[in-house]
Design an enzyme around this catalytic site. Structure first.
Site, PDB file in Angstrom:
ATOM      1  N   HIS A   1     -21.974  13.082  13.004  1.00  0.00           N
ATOM      2  CA  HIS A   1     -22.382  13.157  11.600  1.00  0.00           C
ATOM      3  C   HIS A   1     -21.161  12.994  10.713  1.00  0.00           C
ATOM      4  O   HIS A   1     -20.035  13.279  11.134  1.00  0.00           O
ATOM      5  CB  HIS A   1     -23.085  14.489  11.305  1.00  0.00           C
ATOM      6  CG  HIS A   1     -22.301  15.679  11.742  1.00  0.00           C
ATOM      7  ND1 HIS A   1     -22.304  16.131  13.044  1.00  0.00           N
ATOM      8  CD2 HIS A   1     -21.459  16.492  11.070  1.00  0.00           C
ATOM      9  CE1 HIS A   1     -21.497  17.181  13.142  1.00  0.00           C
ATOM     10  NE2 HIS A   1     -20.968  17.410  11.951  1.00  0.00           N
TER      11      HIS A   1
ATOM     12  N   HIS B   1     -19.543  14.132   7.060  1.00  0.00           N
ATOM     13  CA  HIS B   1     -19.615  15.030   5.905  1.00  0.00           C
ATOM     14  C   HIS B   1     -19.233  14.252   4.631  1.00  0.00           C
ATOM     15  O   HIS B   1     -18.245  13.518   4.628  1.00  0.00           O
ATOM     16  CB  HIS B   1     -18.602  16.172   6.028  1.00  0.00           C
ATOM     17  CG  HIS B   1     -18.844  17.114   7.162  1.00  0.00           C
ATOM     18  ND1 HIS B   1     -19.402  18.355   6.975  1.00  0.00           N
ATOM     19  CD2 HIS B   1     -18.583  17.023   8.490  1.00  0.00           C
ATOM     20  CE1 HIS B   1     -19.471  18.984   8.145  1.00  0.00           C
ATOM     21  NE2 HIS B   1     -18.976  18.198   9.077  1.00  0.00           N
TER      22      HIS B   1
HETATM   23  P1  AMP Z   1     -19.139  19.997  12.276  1.00  0.00           P
HETATM   24  O1  AMP Z   1     -18.339  21.283  12.237  1.00  0.00           O
HETATM   25  O2  AMP Z   1     -18.399  18.799  11.772  1.00  0.00           O
HETATM   26  O3  AMP Z   1     -19.762  19.786  13.637  1.00  0.00           O
HETATM   27  O4  AMP Z   1     -20.297  20.205  11.220  1.00  0.00           O
HETATM   28  C1  AMP Z   1     -21.524  20.778  11.492  1.00  0.00           C
HETATM   29  C2  AMP Z   1     -22.136  21.097  10.155  1.00  0.00           C
HETATM   30  O5  AMP Z   1     -23.534  21.250  10.317  1.00  0.00           O
HETATM   31  C3  AMP Z   1     -21.622  22.392   9.524  1.00  0.00           C
HETATM   32  O6  AMP Z   1     -21.041  22.103   8.247  1.00  0.00           O
HETATM   33  C4  AMP Z   1     -22.874  23.262   9.396  1.00  0.00           C
HETATM   34  O7  AMP Z   1     -22.884  24.032   8.218  1.00  0.00           O
HETATM   35  C5  AMP Z   1     -23.980  22.226   9.407  1.00  0.00           C
HETATM   36  N1  AMP Z   1     -25.275  22.706   9.870  1.00  0.00           N
HETATM   37  C6  AMP Z   1     -25.508  23.407  11.000  1.00  0.00           C
HETATM   38  N2  AMP Z   1     -26.836  23.674  11.101  1.00  0.00           N
HETATM   39  C7  AMP Z   1     -27.439  23.124  10.015  1.00  0.00           C
HETATM   40  C8  AMP Z   1     -28.772  23.072   9.542  1.00  0.00           C
HETATM   41  N3  AMP Z   1     -29.792  23.634  10.216  1.00  0.00           N
HETATM   42  N4  AMP Z   1     -29.015  22.423   8.387  1.00  0.00           N
HETATM   43  C9  AMP Z   1     -28.007  21.864   7.682  1.00  0.00           C
HETATM   44  N5  AMP Z   1     -26.727  21.867   8.082  1.00  0.00           N
HETATM   45  C10 AMP Z   1     -26.428  22.495   9.234  1.00  0.00           C
END
Ligand code: AMP
Ligand code: ZN
Length: 135
Positions: free
Chosen positions: A99, A101
């Site tokens: 993903h 950001h």
């Molecule tokens: P990363 O640390 O780059 O793997 O980012 C994962 C991101 O996913 C984090 O910023 C979390 O806050 C976000 N995240 C986890 N679960 C959810 C969810 N159910 N809905 C929206 N965002 C999420």
């Protein structure tokens, strides 16, 4: 990937705050935002990280990240935007479905930064040679 909740969110099987969707990606609001308007661009097909994702999907996701950055900038009046993409735990990845950001920033929000190191000329040449070896 049967058990991946980002696959389920991207494909609409779990409710999300969606701000954009097309055939290849869904963009949702991050549940733990750095600032209001923090979005995640999530491809609908599973790939764990940058190493594994198909280049065509990566290109599409990045083009969508650009669109969203422009929209978020207009909508929030933020002072800047970080495009961030983490790979592996050591780099801060917590969800192992690729993903991107899109993070709105305010001047002096001090949300995050990174520390730098200094390197000698020899160390630069050495690492350059290691990276380009076999090209
Ligand atoms: P990363 O640390 O780059 O793997 O980012 C994962 C991101 O996913 C984090 O910023 C979390 O806050 C976000 N995240 C986890 N679960 C959810 C969810 N159910 N809905 C929206 N965002 C999420
Ligand atoms: Zn997945």
């Amino acid at each position: 990937m049967g058990n991946c909740f980002f696959c389920k969110m991207a494909n609409g099987e779990i409710p999300t705050n969606t701000v954009y969707e097309d055939d290849d990606v869904r963009v949702i609001l991050d549940i733990n935002p750095v600032n209001p308007g923090h979005c995640l661009v999530i491809p609908k097909t599973h790939a764990a990280n940058i190493y594994e994702i198909e280049p065509e999907i990566l290109s599409k996701a990045m083009a969508v990240a650009q669109k969203i950055a422009v929209k978020v900038k207009k909508a929030t009046g933020c002072d800047g935007i970080n495009i961030l993409q983490n790979n592996e735990e050591a780099a801060g990845q917590t969800v192992f479905h690729f993903h991107i950001h899109v993070i709105p920033r305010k001047k002096d929000d001090k949300a995050f930064t990174y520390k730098t190191i200094s390197m000698t000329d020899e160390e630069f040449i050495n690492i350059k040679n290691i990276i380009t070896e076999g090209d």
